[in-house]
Design an enzyme around this catalytic site. Structure first.
Site, PDB file in Angstrom:
ATOM      1  N   HIS A   1      34.796  40.305  42.790  1.00 54.47           N
ATOM      2  CA  HIS A   1      34.982  41.555  41.970  1.00 54.47           C
ATOM      3  C   HIS A   1      35.597  42.587  42.844  1.00 54.47           C
ATOM      4  O   HIS A   1      35.206  42.697  44.133  1.00 54.47           O
ATOM      5  CB  HIS A   1      33.665  41.997  41.362  1.00 54.47           C
ATOM      6  CG  HIS A   1      33.165  40.672  40.639  1.00 54.47           C
ATOM      7  ND1 HIS A   1      32.923  40.982  39.119  1.00 54.47           N
ATOM      8  CD2 HIS A   1      32.055  39.755  40.755  1.00 54.47           C
ATOM      9  CE1 HIS A   1      32.208  39.917  38.666  1.00 54.47           C
ATOM     10  NE2 HIS A   1      31.786  39.107  39.652  1.00 54.47           N
TER      11      HIS A   1
ATOM     12  N   GLU B   1      30.843  41.519  45.003  1.00 51.24           N
ATOM     13  CA  GLU B   1      31.758  42.781  44.883  1.00 51.24           C
ATOM     14  C   GLU B   1      32.125  43.172  46.036  1.00 51.24           C
ATOM     15  O   GLU B   1      31.429  43.177  47.170  1.00 51.24           O
ATOM     16  CB  GLU B   1      30.669  43.885  44.201  1.00 51.24           C
ATOM     17  CG  GLU B   1      30.080  43.376  42.920  1.00 51.24           C
ATOM     18  CD  GLU B   1      31.060  43.854  41.891  1.00 51.24           C
ATOM     19  OE1 GLU B   1      32.177  44.289  42.126  1.00 51.24           O
ATOM     20  OE2 GLU B   1      30.489  43.519  40.572  1.00 51.24           O
TER      21      GLU B   1
END
Length: 198
Positions: free
Chosen positions: A36, A118
């Site tokens: 992400h 992330e």
């Protein structure tokens, strides 16, 4: 890199309240790595807000854009800063809440069987070399402890709903670094990548 009870000792640890038990057997069912990007506010780097969001302590009055985050309960297993520092919020043995509505190879609810990473960034800014290096090293470490078979972007498991890690994420560079990191530790770099990549 090694893990203890799903935690990476080399990572900075901030415990998130947003997780629960995986429904499948651990570690046998942990087969997917999801990449992400995130920045809060969007496009601004280095602040505490991502960790605050994942740990349930964000001040919604800090920025007007944070109003949309009110009541949101999300987390990720890992967050890689622009300088390559790795932060961990949830044990990889547990289910972090990062993928949302998603599916991969006909299986819904990717959070059940995925590990989320992330990258500090956005769809509009290139990622840093240190982030790719850290991601490759983390991926190899995860492969040595979990039966990962594939890595996908959030955009690939939630098409039309998500766009990250975005067009500026260099998948081929990541693959090359992954092979290099695997050779250094005598590990396998074999992973299924998004369709269209070599």
């Amino acid at each position: 890199m090694s893990f203890f009870d799903g935690w990476l000792p080399q990572a900075v640890r901030y415990d998130s309240p947003y997780f629960d038990a995986r429904p499948g057997p651990v570690p046998d069912d942990i087969t997917l790595l999801v990449v992400h990007n995130i920045s809060l506010p969007c496009g601004q780097f280095g602040g505490p807000h991502v960790s605050d969001l994942f740990c349930g302590r964000i001040d919604y009055n800090t920025d007007p854009s944070f109003a949309d985050l009110r009541g949101l309960k999300v987390s990720s297993h890992f967050f890689i800063r622009r300088d390559g520092r790795v932060i961990q919020y949830v044990s990889a043995n547990d289910r972090a809440w990062h993928a949302g509505l998603s599916s991969f190879r006909g299986r819904e609810k990717c959070n059940d069987f995925a590990i989320g990473v992330e990258l500090e960034g956005s769809d509009f800014v290139a990622f840093e070399a240190a982030q790719y290096e850290a991601l490759a090293a983390l991926t190899i470490a995860l492969q040595q402890h979990y039966p990962l078979t594939a890595v996908q972007g959030h955009e690939h498991i939630a098409p039309g709903r998500k766009t990250d890690p975005g067009p500026l994420f260099d998948w081929e560079h990541y693959q090359k670094l992954l092979k290099k990191a695997a050779m250094l530790v005598g590990a396998s770099a074999t992973l299924g990548f998004p369709v269209g990549l070599p």
